[in-house]
Write a protein that holds these residues in place. Structure first.
Motif, PDB file in Angstrom:
ATOM      1  N   PHE A  41       0.781  -1.092   0.002  1.00  0.00           N
ATOM      2  CA  PHE A  41       0.386   0.233  -0.168  1.00  0.00           C
ATOM      3  C   PHE A  41       0.828   1.315  -0.364  1.00  0.00           C
ATOM      4  O   PHE A  41       2.329   1.568   0.209  1.00  0.00           O
ATOM      5  CB  PHE A  41      -1.121  -0.022   1.051  1.00  0.00           C
ATOM      6  N   ALA A  42      -0.040   2.316  -0.206  1.00  0.00           N
ATOM      7  CA  ALA A  42       1.609   3.820  -0.313  1.00  0.00           C
ATOM      8  C   ALA A  42       1.569   4.405   0.822  1.00  0.00           C
ATOM      9  O   ALA A  42       0.467   4.200   1.519  1.00  0.00           O
ATOM     10  CB  ALA A  42       0.099   4.857  -1.279  1.00  0.00           C
ATOM     11  N   HIS A  43       2.771   4.720   0.561  1.00  0.00           N
ATOM     12  CA  HIS A  43       3.288   5.290   1.868  1.00  0.00           C
ATOM     13  C   HIS A  43       1.832   6.603   2.095  1.00  0.00           C
ATOM     14  O   HIS A  43       1.452   7.004   0.877  1.00  0.00           O
ATOM     15  CB  HIS A  43       4.488   6.483   1.333  1.00  0.00           C
ATOM     16  N   GLY A  44       1.668   6.193   3.152  1.00  0.00           N
ATOM     17  CA  GLY A  44       0.628   8.496   3.110  1.00  0.00           C
ATOM     18  C   GLY A  44       1.527   9.643   3.202  1.00  0.00           C
ATOM     19  O   GLY A  44       1.397  10.206   2.552  1.00  0.00           O
ATOM     20  N   MET A  45       2.951   9.521   3.122  1.00  0.00           N
ATOM     21  CA  MET A  45       4.115  10.803   3.171  1.00  0.00           C
ATOM     22  C   MET A  45       3.196  11.199   1.660  1.00  0.00           C
ATOM     23  O   MET A  45       4.184  12.066   0.595  1.00  0.00           O
ATOM     24  CB  MET A  45       5.377  10.731   3.243  1.00  0.00           C
ATOM     25  N   LEU A  46       3.225   9.919   0.668  1.00  0.00           N
ATOM     26  CA  LEU A  46       3.377  10.712  -0.467  1.00  0.00           C
ATOM     27  C   LEU A  46       1.861  11.280  -1.060  1.00  0.00           C
ATOM     28  O   LEU A  46       1.865  11.964  -1.262  1.00  0.00           O
ATOM     29  CB  LEU A  46       3.335   8.828  -1.436  1.00  0.00           C
ATOM     30  N   SER A  47       0.754  10.985   0.070  1.00  0.00           N
ATOM     31  CA  SER A  47      -0.310  11.866  -0.684  1.00  0.00           C
ATOM     32  C   SER A  47      -0.180  12.909   0.681  1.00  0.00           C
ATOM     33  O   SER A  47      -0.417  14.310  -0.391  1.00  0.00           O
ATOM     34  CB  SER A  47      -1.698  10.489   0.559  1.00  0.00           C
ATOM     35  N   MET A  48       0.392  13.249   1.263  1.00  0.00           N
ATOM     36  CA  MET A  48       0.997  14.741   1.639  1.00  0.00           C
ATOM     37  C   MET A  48       2.062  14.852   1.006  1.00  0.00           C
ATOM     38  O   MET A  48       1.563  16.519   1.095  1.00  0.00           O
ATOM     39  CB  MET A  48       0.998  14.123   2.977  1.00  0.00           C
ATOM     40  N   ALA A  49       2.434  14.751   0.050  1.00  0.00           N
ATOM     41  CA  ALA A  49       3.006  15.146  -1.403  1.00  0.00           C
ATOM     42  C   ALA A  49       2.438  15.801  -1.998  1.00  0.00           C
ATOM     43  O   ALA A  49       2.665  16.916  -2.895  1.00  0.00           O
ATOM     44  CB  ALA A  49       4.716  14.492  -1.746  1.00  0.00           C
ATOM     45  N   TYR A  50       1.097  14.890  -2.060  1.00  0.00           N
ATOM     46  CA  TYR A  50       0.435  14.729  -3.519  1.00  0.00           C
ATOM     47  C   TYR A  50      -0.356  16.588  -2.311  1.00  0.00           C
ATOM     48  O   TYR A  50      -0.483  17.729  -2.924  1.00  0.00           O
ATOM     49  CB  TYR A  50      -0.392  14.237  -3.799  1.00  0.00           C
ATOM     50  N   LEU A  51      -0.213  16.846  -2.005  1.00  0.00           N
ATOM     51  CA  LEU A  51      -1.227  17.510  -1.706  1.00  0.00           C
ATOM     52  C   LEU A  51      -0.277  19.349  -1.011  1.00  0.00           C
ATOM     53  O   LEU A  51      -0.870  19.900  -1.483  1.00  0.00           O
ATOM     54  CB  LEU A  51      -2.161  17.392   0.199  1.00  0.00           C
ATOM     55  N   GLY A  52       1.347  18.447  -0.687  1.00  0.00           N
ATOM     56  CA  GLY A  52       2.068  19.879  -0.495  1.00  0.00           C
ATOM     57  C   GLY A  52       2.230  19.832  -1.987  1.00  0.00           C
ATOM     58  O   GLY A  52       1.584  21.897  -2.170  1.00  0.00           O
ATOM     59  N   ARG A  53       1.468  19.521  -3.024  1.00  0.00           N
ATOM     60  CA  ARG A  53       1.453  20.055  -4.485  1.00  0.00           C
ATOM     61  C   ARG A  53       0.071  20.785  -4.788  1.00  0.00           C
ATOM     62  O   ARG A  53       0.339  21.788  -5.322  1.00  0.00           O
ATOM     63  CB  ARG A  53       2.213  18.663  -5.099  1.00  0.00           C
ATOM     64  N   LEU A  54      -0.660  20.342  -4.415  1.00  0.00           N
ATOM     65  CA  LEU A  54      -1.756  20.880  -4.404  1.00  0.00           C
ATOM     66  C   LEU A  54      -1.683  22.453  -3.377  1.00  0.00           C
ATOM     67  O   LEU A  54      -2.167  23.295  -4.414  1.00  0.00           O
ATOM     68  CB  LEU A  54      -3.204  20.710  -3.335  1.00  0.00           C
ATOM     69  N   LEU A  55      -0.949  22.526  -2.792  1.00  0.00           N
ATOM     70  CA  LEU A  55      -0.518  24.270  -2.011  1.00  0.00           C
ATOM     71  C   LEU A  55       0.175  24.997  -3.581  1.00  0.00           C
ATOM     72  O   LEU A  55      -0.374  25.897  -3.559  1.00  0.00           O
ATOM     73  CB  LEU A  55      -0.592  24.065  -0.577  1.00  0.00           C
ATOM     74  N   THR A  56       1.092  24.273  -3.268  1.00  0.00           N
ATOM     75  CA  THR A  56       2.957  24.902  -3.645  1.00  0.00           C
ATOM     76  C   THR A  56       1.866  25.130  -5.907  1.00  0.00           C
ATOM     77  O   THR A  56       2.552  26.324  -6.817  1.00  0.00           O
ATOM     78  CB  THR A  56       3.691  23.857  -4.065  1.00  0.00           C
TER      79      THR A  56
END
Lengths: 151, 129
Positions: B51-66
């Motif tokens: 299953f995926a790293h939770g922090m990968l999804s957090m990185a995608y959310l970071g990209r939403l912000l940047t």
């Protein structure tokens, strides 16, 4: 086994690491970050940066460079297969860039249990600095599942 | 977009999180936990699949912000990991501006799967200029 609250306030030894440009490019690729500011130094400079900016969550990855990072949990007698990452917070104070030497110091902020001890929580804050400049504070919540509880 | 107004909604459709994506994220992030990359290791402890790293999804959310504001405007950013992200899923990141006051925009953040499962729930505070 309940985690001893005496662990609150303890600090792990500081360690320092450097984010290399190549690793930041790799991270940008792996996270689908196509904004050239994160991979092309000329684009970063055109946007007012002095080098590739370290993206928001990458400080957590640099924290993993700690050569001693496994010893905190094993020292508490915790089997790493029983832990989950419950939450993560970042408070940003200044932007960090590729090539910066960043120093990480981690402190245990809180320990508590839920569900009659079946779940234990460890909250740790990692202070990231560049020399005397605060860069960010990372707050991680680790959930420890007691495999013997709830059966 | 650089101006944020209460009620604004930001979305980011993530690519399908393939096994290759997890291998790349493991290498780039330094998180080599076998539950994300090694099917044999998963099955040995009774987990059906990686299953995926939770922090990968957090990185995608970071990209939403940047994607929305220059990174220096992110004052704080936090999530709770509420459910695992299965391999080959296609998460969607959503940010909603809940209020703007005193030069700060407050956002609620969610990552969800097509079946409605919320995998991350969080918030961010961005400076407005």
């Amino acid at each position: 086994m309940p985690i001893d609250p005496a662990v609150i306030g303890t600090r792990t030894p500081a360690f320092s690491t450097v984010a290399e440009r190549g690793r930041l490019r790799f991270f940008a690729d792996a996270t689908g970050q196509h904004d050239p500011v994160y991979s092309d130094v000329a684009a970063a400079e055109a946007a007012g940066h002095r080098d590739l900016p370290i993206p928001p969550t990458f400080l957590f990855c640099l924290e993993m460079d700690d050569p001693d990072r496994g010893s905190f949990l094993t020292g508490l007698g915790i089997d790493v297969r029983t832990i989950l990452h419950g939450g993560q917070r970042f408070d940003f104070h200044a932007q960090a860039y590729a090539g910066d030497t960043l120093t990480f110091t981690t402190e245990v902020k809180d320990v508590y249990a839920k569900k009659g001890g079946a779940l234990e929580f460890i909250v740790r804050a990692t202070h990231v600095t560049r020399g005397d400049t605060p860069i960010a504070t990372l707050t991680s919540t680790i959930v420890v599942r007691d495999p013997k509880a709830g059966q | 977009m650089t101006t944020l107004t209460q009620g604004d909604r930001l979305t980011l459709e993530c690519p399908r999180i393939t096994r290759t994506a997890l291998a790349l994220y493991a290498g780039a992030s330094g998180d080599h936990n076998p539950v994300h990359i090694d099917l044999d290791a998963c099955r040995a402890v009774g987990i059906d699949d990686v299953f995926a790293h939770g922090m990968l999804s957090m990185a995608y959310l970071g990209r939403l912000l940047t994607d929305a504001v220059p990174q220096e405007r992110i004052a704080s950013y936090e999530v709770r990991f509420t459910s695992i992200t299965p391999v080959n899923s296609t998460p969607t990141c959503t940010g909603t501006v809940t209020r703007v006051e005193d030069g700060l925009a407050h956002l609620d953040l969610i990552v969800s799967l097509p079946d409605g499962t919320v995998t991350l729930r969080g918030s961010a505070v961005l400076t407005t200029d």
